[in-house]
Design an enzyme around this catalytic site. Structure first.
Site, PDB file in Angstrom:
ATOM      1  N   CYS A 263       0.838  -1.192   0.000  1.00 41.31           N
ATOM      2  CA  CYS A 263       0.000   0.000   0.000  1.00 41.31           C
ATOM      3  C   CYS A 263       0.884   1.258   0.000  1.00 41.31           C
ATOM      4  O   CYS A 263       1.619   1.475  -0.947  1.00 41.31           O
ATOM      5  CB  CYS A 263      -0.986  -0.025   1.157  1.00 41.31           C
ATOM      6  SG  CYS A 263      -2.338   1.183   0.955  1.00 41.31           S
TER       7      CYS A 263
ATOM      8  N   HIS B  89      -3.825  -4.818  -0.325  1.00 40.94           N
ATOM      9  CA  HIS B  89      -3.409  -5.327   0.989  1.00 40.94           C
ATOM     10  C   HIS B  89      -3.442  -6.850   0.978  1.00 40.94           C
ATOM     11  O   HIS B  89      -4.506  -7.451   1.141  1.00 40.94           O
ATOM     12  CB  HIS B  89      -4.354  -4.808   2.073  1.00 40.94           C
ATOM     13  CG  HIS B  89      -4.181  -3.363   2.386  1.00 40.94           C
ATOM     14  ND1 HIS B  89      -3.283  -2.907   3.324  1.00 40.94           N
ATOM     15  CD2 HIS B  89      -4.786  -2.267   1.866  1.00 40.94           C
ATOM     16  CE1 HIS B  89      -3.351  -1.587   3.389  1.00 40.94           C
ATOM     17  NE2 HIS B  89      -4.247  -1.166   2.509  1.00 40.94           N
TER      18      HIS B  89
ATOM     19  N   GLU C  57      -2.563  -8.779   3.284  1.00 43.34           N
ATOM     20  CA  GLU C  57      -2.982  -9.238   4.605  1.00 43.34           C
ATOM     21  C   GLU C  57      -4.490  -9.209   4.776  1.00 43.34           C
ATOM     22  O   GLU C  57      -5.026  -9.805   5.722  1.00 43.34           O
ATOM     23  CB  GLU C  57      -2.298  -8.409   5.701  1.00 43.34           C
ATOM     24  CG  GLU C  57      -2.850  -7.010   5.924  1.00 43.34           C
ATOM     25  CD  GLU C  57      -2.347  -5.969   4.936  1.00 43.34           C
ATOM     26  OE1 GLU C  57      -2.607  -4.771   5.158  1.00 43.34           O
ATOM     27  OE2 GLU C  57      -1.700  -6.353   3.930  1.00 43.34           O
TER      28      GLU C  57
END
Length: 210
Positions: free
Chosen positions: A85, A189, A191
């Site tokens: 990001c 992202h 994650e």
């Protein structure tokens, strides 16, 4: 899988989620750190980032010796690097959020506000969207096509199209990933991208760029 991974802690990253995702992807030894000496010994480096380009850049550069340690390990020693990001956006030459701020300059280009060409297009670009291959060779082997989670109002525009590893569409093309040699940056992202994101992180942990 990896011997020592430095997850850079400079007060501007979603560290807990990224750390948990790296563990789930197979990482065994993660140092959450801003210590330049630990970074100089890392076998892989991950730079997360949440917030504005300006705040993240200032936070990173405010830690004595950290940028220099990253440059020595990544640019000189060639260890695998992943920016996430705003951590990806910081690879650019400059960002135009809250004024003009210098980035790391590892991927020459600018970070600018997403232009709304259609009133139906919302900024920030938020939610799940396709990640599509772009013609590239260094690092692009890590990017599989699929869906990932995005959350951003600014986007990177590399000077050299060969540094674009993947694209997405949000009222027009936006860069989803950049790559150069041993450097990979993703706008989305991993994650927060469930199976798609964990598989990307697992490939990064095995990555041995030439």
């Amino acid at each position: 899988m990896d011997e020592a991974l430095a997850l850079i802690d400079y007060g501007a990253g979603n560290l807990h989620s990224v750390h948990s995702a790296l563990l789930a992807a197979g990482a065994e030894h993660i140092a959450v750190t801003a210590d330049p000496e630990i970074v100089r010994g890392a076998r892989r480096i991950v730079l997360p980032g949440v917030g504005s380009f300006r705040a993240c850049a200032h936070g990173l550069k405010a830690i004595p010796g950290l940028v220099e340690a990253m440059e020595a390990r990544v640019l000189e020693d060639g260890v695998p690097f992943l920016g996430i990001c705003v951590g990806m956006q910081l690879l650019a030459t400059r960002g135009y959020e809250h004024g003009v701020t210098r980035g790391l300059g590892w991927i020459p280009g600018n970070v600018s506000l997403i232009e709304r060409t259609d009133p139906a297009i919302k900024v920030p670009h938020m939610g799940w969207n396709d990640v599509l291959h772009a013609p590239h060779h260094d690092g692009a082997e890590l990017i599989e096509e699929g869906e990932a989670y995005f959350l951003h109002s600014y986007h990177i525009e590399p000077d050299d199209g060969h540094h674009i590893a993947a694209m997405t569409d949000h009222g027009g093309g936006l860069v989803a990933a950049v790559a150069r040699d041993n450097i990979l940056g993703v706008q989305f992202h991993p994650e927060k991208s469930q199976k798609y994101g964990l598989e990307l992180l697992a490939r990064f942990l095995e990555w041995n760029p030439k």
